[in-house]
Design a protein around this motif. Sequence first.
Motif, short mmCIF file in Angstrom:
data_model
loop_
_atom_site.label_atom_id
_atom_site.label_comp_id
_atom_site.label_asym_id
_atom_site.label_seq_id
_atom_site.Cartn_x
_atom_site.Cartn_y
_atom_site.Cartn_z
N MET A 22 2.97 9.55 -4.14
CA MET A 22 2.25 10.11 -3.01
C MET A 22 3.22 10.91 -2.15
N LEU A 23 2.78 12.08 -1.66
CA LEU A 23 3.63 12.95 -0.85
C LEU A 23 3.23 12.99 0.61
N SER A 24 1.94 13.19 0.88
CA SER A 24 1.53 13.32 2.28
C SER A 24 0.04 13.09 2.42
N TYR A 25 -0.36 12.76 3.64
CA TYR A 25 -1.78 12.64 3.99
C TYR A 25 -2.26 13.85 4.78
N TYR A 26 -1.37 14.81 5.01
CA TYR A 26 -1.67 15.95 5.88
C TYR A 26 -1.35 17.26 5.17
N ASP A 27 -2.10 18.32 5.52
CA ASP A 27 -1.76 19.64 5.01
C ASP A 27 -0.71 20.28 5.89
N SER A 28 -0.36 21.53 5.61
CA SER A 28 0.71 22.19 6.35
C SER A 28 0.38 22.39 7.82
N ALA A 29 -0.92 22.38 8.16
CA ALA A 29 -1.33 22.53 9.56
C ALA A 29 -1.41 21.19 10.28
N GLY A 30 -1.17 20.11 9.55
CA GLY A 30 -1.22 18.78 10.15
C GLY A 30 -2.60 18.14 10.12
N THR A 31 -3.52 18.72 9.38
CA THR A 31 -4.88 18.18 9.28
C THR A 31 -4.89 16.95 8.37
N PRO A 32 -5.41 15.81 8.83
CA PRO A 32 -5.42 14.61 8.00
C PRO A 32 -6.46 14.68 6.88
N ALA A 33 -6.35 13.71 5.96
CA ALA A 33 -7.26 13.59 4.81
C ALA A 33 -7.12 14.74 3.83
N HIS A 34 -5.97 15.41 3.84
CA HIS A 34 -5.59 16.38 2.81
C HIS A 34 -4.43 15.74 2.04
N LEU A 35 -4.75 14.87 1.10
CA LEU A 35 -3.72 14.12 0.40
C LEU A 35 -3.01 15.00 -0.62
N GLY B 97 0.80 -1.21 0.00
CA GLY B 97 0.00 0.00 0.00
C GLY B 97 0.84 1.27 0.00
N TRP B 98 0.17 2.42 -0.19
CA TRP B 98 0.88 3.69 -0.36
C TRP B 98 1.34 4.30 0.95
N TYR B 99 0.90 3.74 2.08
CA TYR B 99 1.31 4.31 3.36
C TYR B 99 1.59 3.22 4.37
N THR B 100 2.29 3.60 5.42
CA THR B 100 2.40 2.79 6.63
C THR B 100 1.72 3.57 7.75
N TYR B 101 1.29 2.84 8.77
CA TYR B 101 0.57 3.50 9.86
C TYR B 101 1.45 3.50 11.11
N ASP B 102 1.80 4.70 11.57
CA ASP B 102 2.64 4.87 12.75
C ASP B 102 1.76 4.75 13.99
N LEU B 103 1.84 3.60 14.68
CA LEU B 103 0.99 3.36 15.84
C LEU B 103 1.30 4.31 16.99
N GLY B 104 2.56 4.71 17.11
CA GLY B 104 2.94 5.59 18.20
C GLY B 104 2.33 6.98 18.07
N GLN B 105 2.35 7.53 16.85
CA GLN B 105 1.83 8.87 16.61
C GLN B 105 0.42 8.86 16.02
N HIS B 106 -0.07 7.68 15.66
CA HIS B 106 -1.35 7.55 14.97
C HIS B 106 -1.39 8.47 13.75
N LYS B 107 -0.39 8.26 12.88
CA LYS B 107 -0.28 9.04 11.66
C LYS B 107 0.00 8.11 10.49
N LEU B 108 -0.48 8.50 9.32
CA LEU B 108 -0.17 7.79 8.09
C LEU B 108 1.10 8.38 7.48
N VAL B 109 2.05 7.52 7.14
CA VAL B 109 3.32 7.96 6.59
C VAL B 109 3.46 7.37 5.19
N THR B 110 3.70 8.23 4.21
CA THR B 110 3.81 7.75 2.83
C THR B 110 5.08 6.92 2.66
N ARG B 111 4.99 5.93 1.78
CA ARG B 111 6.13 5.05 1.50
C ARG B 111 6.90 5.63 0.31
#
Length: 201
Positions: free
Chosen positions: A174-187, A141-155
């Motif tokens: 793929m570059l990121s799942y977050y915008d510059s403010a750290g809001t998720p679901a902004h791919l 898949g295009w991301y891994t899931y960081d369990l410690g931070q609960h964040k999606l990290v692009t591969r």
Amino acid sequence: MRMRIHMAALLLGLAVAGCAPDLRTDYPFDGQASGDNLVEVTGQEDGSRVALIDATSKSATVYFDLDEGREMKVDEAFDTNGWDMSFQRYVITMNGGGGNPDGEVSVAVLQGVGWDSLTEAPAAGYQQDASEPVFSDVAGGWYTYDLGQHKLVTRDGLLYVVRSSSGHFFKLQMLSYYDSAGTPAHLSFRYQRLESPFAAP
């Protein structure tokens, strides 16, 4: 005594991290997209483009046309069948196979290939979505899931080559799942047109 205090603090920290919400499902709280314009595309100096997708709605799907570099609203997407990729939160679906049996979009997943070195689309290795989207299933898949931070990290080691609904080829990263403010679901992802292979897939 001091060691016991440190150990207790460590265990408490792990417990708190374990109870943190899974941001793939629990954000945003209202499930509403932030506005009508859900796609922004910016040209880059090297000829590539960077697309920002607002996929914050838990229910709506954002449709994107690689050929024209723009969002397609739902009615247009289904009337013309000209969309290439769709986004709902972290799920990326192609217009073909399981994503849409009438679509012809397919994708090849490349590992260990540099962005600059890829100038021509591969001639083979393309596939369509099945029970799982290719972007989520193939090569982990295009991301891994960081369990410690609960964040999606692009591969970073994955590149995709998408054969569009118009039969053109694009490399995509793929570059990121977050915008510059750290809001998720902004791919965000970058993409660029490639030369067609000698033998079409």
